[in-house]
Design a protein around this motif. Structure first.
Motif, short mmCIF file in Angstrom:
data_model
loop_
_atom_site.label_atom_id
_atom_site.label_comp_id
_atom_site.label_asym_id
_atom_site.label_seq_id
_atom_site.Cartn_x
_atom_site.Cartn_y
_atom_site.Cartn_z
N ALA A 257 0.63 -0.99 -0.10
CA ALA A 257 -0.26 -0.23 0.08
C ALA A 257 1.08 1.10 0.10
CB ALA A 257 -0.98 -0.48 1.15
N ALA A 258 2.35 0.83 0.54
CA ALA A 258 2.89 2.55 0.79
C ALA A 258 3.47 2.91 -0.53
CB ALA A 258 4.04 2.52 1.59
N VAL A 259 3.80 1.45 -1.33
CA VAL A 259 4.38 1.62 -2.41
C VAL A 259 3.21 2.51 -3.27
CG1 VAL A 259 4.94 0.84 -5.19
CG2 VAL A 259 5.27 -0.33 -2.35
N PHE A 260 2.17 2.25 -3.63
CA PHE A 260 1.21 2.91 -3.98
C PHE A 260 0.67 4.58 -3.70
CE2 PHE A 260 0.53 -1.97 -6.18
CZ PHE A 260 0.28 -1.39 -6.85
N TYR A 261 0.43 4.41 -2.90
CA TYR A 261 0.83 5.87 -1.80
C TYR A 261 1.86 6.73 -2.52
CZ TYR A 261 0.22 9.61 1.37
OH TYR A 261 -0.36 10.81 1.49
N CYS A 262 2.95 6.05 -2.14
CA CYS A 262 4.14 6.70 -3.05
C CYS A 262 3.80 7.21 -4.52
CB CYS A 262 5.59 6.23 -2.45
SG CYS A 262 5.56 6.57 -0.45
N SER A 263 3.54 6.51 -4.74
CA SER A 263 3.44 5.96 -6.87
C SER A 263 1.87 7.34 -7.00
CB SER A 263 2.65 4.79 -7.10
OG SER A 263 2.65 5.43 -8.57
N TRP A 264 1.10 7.63 -6.02
CA TRP A 264 -0.32 8.01 -6.29
C TRP A 264 0.60 9.68 -5.69
CZ3 TRP A 264 -4.48 8.16 -2.41
CH2 TRP A 264 -5.28 8.79 -2.34
N MET A 265 0.72 9.38 -4.72
CA MET A 265 1.27 11.68 -4.10
C MET A 265 2.53 11.79 -4.71
SD MET A 265 -1.51 11.68 -2.72
CE MET A 265 -0.98 13.49 -1.80
N GLY A 266 3.40 11.16 -4.52
CA GLY A 266 5.07 11.40 -5.46
C GLY A 266 5.59 12.22 -3.99
N SER A 267 4.72 12.05 -2.78
CA SER A 267 6.18 12.62 -2.02
C SER A 267 5.34 11.61 -0.21
CB SER A 267 5.76 14.71 -1.40
OG SER A 267 4.08 14.47 -0.80
N VAL A 268 6.11 11.75 0.58
CA VAL A 268 6.04 11.50 1.95
C VAL A 268 6.58 12.51 2.79
CG1 VAL A 268 6.14 10.00 3.28
CG2 VAL A 268 6.60 9.26 1.29
N LYS A 269 5.32 12.51 3.83
CA LYS A 269 5.40 13.23 4.89
C LYS A 269 5.36 11.94 6.02
CE LYS A 269 4.98 17.36 5.76
NZ LYS A 269 3.64 18.88 5.81
N SER A 270 5.69 12.78 7.84
CA SER A 270 5.48 12.01 9.14
C SER A 270 3.68 11.55 8.84
CB SER A 270 6.54 12.40 9.77
OG SER A 270 5.78 13.44 10.41
N ASN A 271 3.00 12.43 8.34
CA ASN A 271 1.28 12.47 9.08
C ASN A 271 0.75 11.29 8.10
OD1 ASN A 271 1.86 14.03 6.46
ND2 ASN A 271 -0.26 15.09 7.61
N VAL A 272 1.46 10.52 6.91
CA VAL A 272 0.56 10.02 5.69
C VAL A 272 -0.05 8.61 6.66
CG1 VAL A 272 1.65 8.24 4.48
CG2 VAL A 272 2.18 10.00 3.88
N ALA A 273 -1.31 8.10 6.06
CA ALA A 273 -2.05 6.66 6.20
C ALA A 273 -2.31 7.54 7.90
CB ALA A 273 -1.29 5.56 6.42
N GLU A 274 -2.52 8.71 7.92
CA GLU A 274 -3.44 8.37 9.60
C GLU A 274 -4.77 8.41 9.41
OE1 GLU A 274 -2.55 12.69 11.05
OE2 GLU A 274 -1.08 12.09 11.86
N GLY A 275 -5.28 7.09 10.49
CA GLY A 275 -6.54 6.36 10.60
C GLY A 275 -7.08 5.70 9.79
N TYR A 276 -5.64 4.98 8.84
CA TYR A 276 -6.16 3.92 7.75
C TYR A 276 -6.69 2.53 8.46
CZ TYR A 276 -4.48 5.76 3.68
OH TYR A 276 -3.71 6.18 1.85
#
Length: 373
Positions: A257-276
């Protein structure tokens, strides 16, 4: 002694079966399926709810059925759906994993760091999958080696740990540039016609997870452990192995899921996937998986994923704010938990069970009707 008891039980069952046969009655091995039992299945109710959500969305937006736009919005919740697939296994065991969101965040963070350090998206993807798997293994090892610990407390601790590591690495900044690699940026958006490859992958994963849950020995072991862990141990089920696999697969899916999230958003912050974690649990509970363990249907989980995702999309079309959407979804979950305990539902189920019991024995129709009434 156990072998002797099992042999004795088998002989007892065989003797009872022979006595039934001698009495002239025929015992059926399968339950009779009626229209009422089909309508009372939770999956049937979910199908009606799914149709109602789509009808609402069609009424809200005349362009809702545009295939390209529809698949674009479906893609937006499939990343969470990937986390919900293994969460069904965890809940089926009677446990819970609150660390899935933080695992996605940490895996995405490492993917960004490795990519920026090496310039290789392939190494970044492998690192993300490895980190996700490692997080799942950590949860599994702790819970199997210290079975007296509550999964909620352990995964709550690892949730804080994994998120803290990501915050320590990134601080207030973000890691970006991952969409500079053309093929990596297309992982999320690439399509076969109008159908995204992510949707096809999700369907394949859903089929695999469903078959494992309902058609394999491991799936039966999960049901056994979730129903009664001690009884499963006495039945020679390797409970530690079953739990370890479930948590490891959950971590691996979080890495994917992280791989596709990075492909989707192109950037990562420390609040990624909060509430997942709460979203995944909500989808599974709405899909009919019992948090007490031992009960659940994977098709129900898949339908629930699309219900929650499309409901969010439809309410967003009329500018309903996020807080109100959460209230609506929360109300749906409360209703989903309460409905099986309503008096009318109990009445229907009791009557259906009585009909099933009577259908096992071939008796005259007047006698059957008299007994049911």
């Amino acid at each position: 002694e156990m072998s002797a008891s099992l042999v004795g039980s088998e002989m007892c069952i065989r003797d009872r079966a022979m006595s039934v046969n001698k009495s002239g009655r025929t015992i059926q091995a399968t339950r009779k399926v009626t229209a009422k039992t089909i309508l009372l299945r939770w999956e049937t109710m979910l199908v009606f709810l799914f149709l109602a959500v789509n009808a609402m969305n069609i009424a809200i937006s005349p362009n809702y059925l545009n295939a390209y736009n529809l698949f674009t919005n479906v893609n937006s919740f499939l990343v969470k759906g990937m986390v919900a697939l293994p969460m069904a296994y965890i809940l089926l065991l009677g446990e819970i994993d609150l660390s899935v969101g933080s695992t996605v965040c940490l895996a995405a963070t490492i993917l960004g760091i490795v990519y920026n350090a090496t310039g290789s998206a392939v190494l970044g993807i492998l690192a993300a999958l490895a980190v996700g798997l490692a997080c799942g293994v950590i949860n599994g090892v702790i819970l199997t080696q210290f079975p007296e610990l509550a999964p909620m407390i352990v995964t709550l601790a690892t949730m804080t740990l994994f998120r803290g590591i990501s915050m320590k690495i990134l601080g207030d900044t973000s890691t970006s540039g991952m969409r500079d690699v053309a093929w990596f940026g297309q992982l999320y958006e690439a399509r076969l016609g109008v159908v995204p490859y992510l949707f096809l992958l999700f369907c394949l994963l859903a089929v695999v997870f469903g078959l494992v849950m309902h058609r394999t020995v491991y799936g039966r072991h999960m049901f056994a452990v979730g129903t009664n862990r001690l009884a499963a141990e006495y039945a020679a089920v390797n409970v530690h192995r079953v739990r370890m696999i479930a948590y490891s697969v959950t971590g691996l899916m979080c890495g994917l899921a992280a791989v596709f999230y990075c492909s989707w958003m192109g950037s990562v912050k420390s609040n990624v996937a909060e509430g997942y974690e709460l979203e995944a649990i909500s989808m599974c509970v709405l899909g009919g998986v019992s948090t007490a363990g031992g009960k659940g249907s994977f098709p129900g989980v898949i339908i629930a994923i699309f219900i929650v995702g499309l409901l969010r999309y439809g309410l967003g079309l009329i500018n309903v704010n996020t807080q109100t959407i959460r209230i609506i979804i929360g109300a749906m979950l409360i209703l989903a938990v309460m409905l099986p305990n309503l008096g009318l539902e109990r009445l229907f189920r009791k009557r259906a069970k009585k009909q099933d019991a009577l259908s096992l024995i071939h008796i005259s129709e007047p006698t059957r009707l008299a007994l049911i009434s």
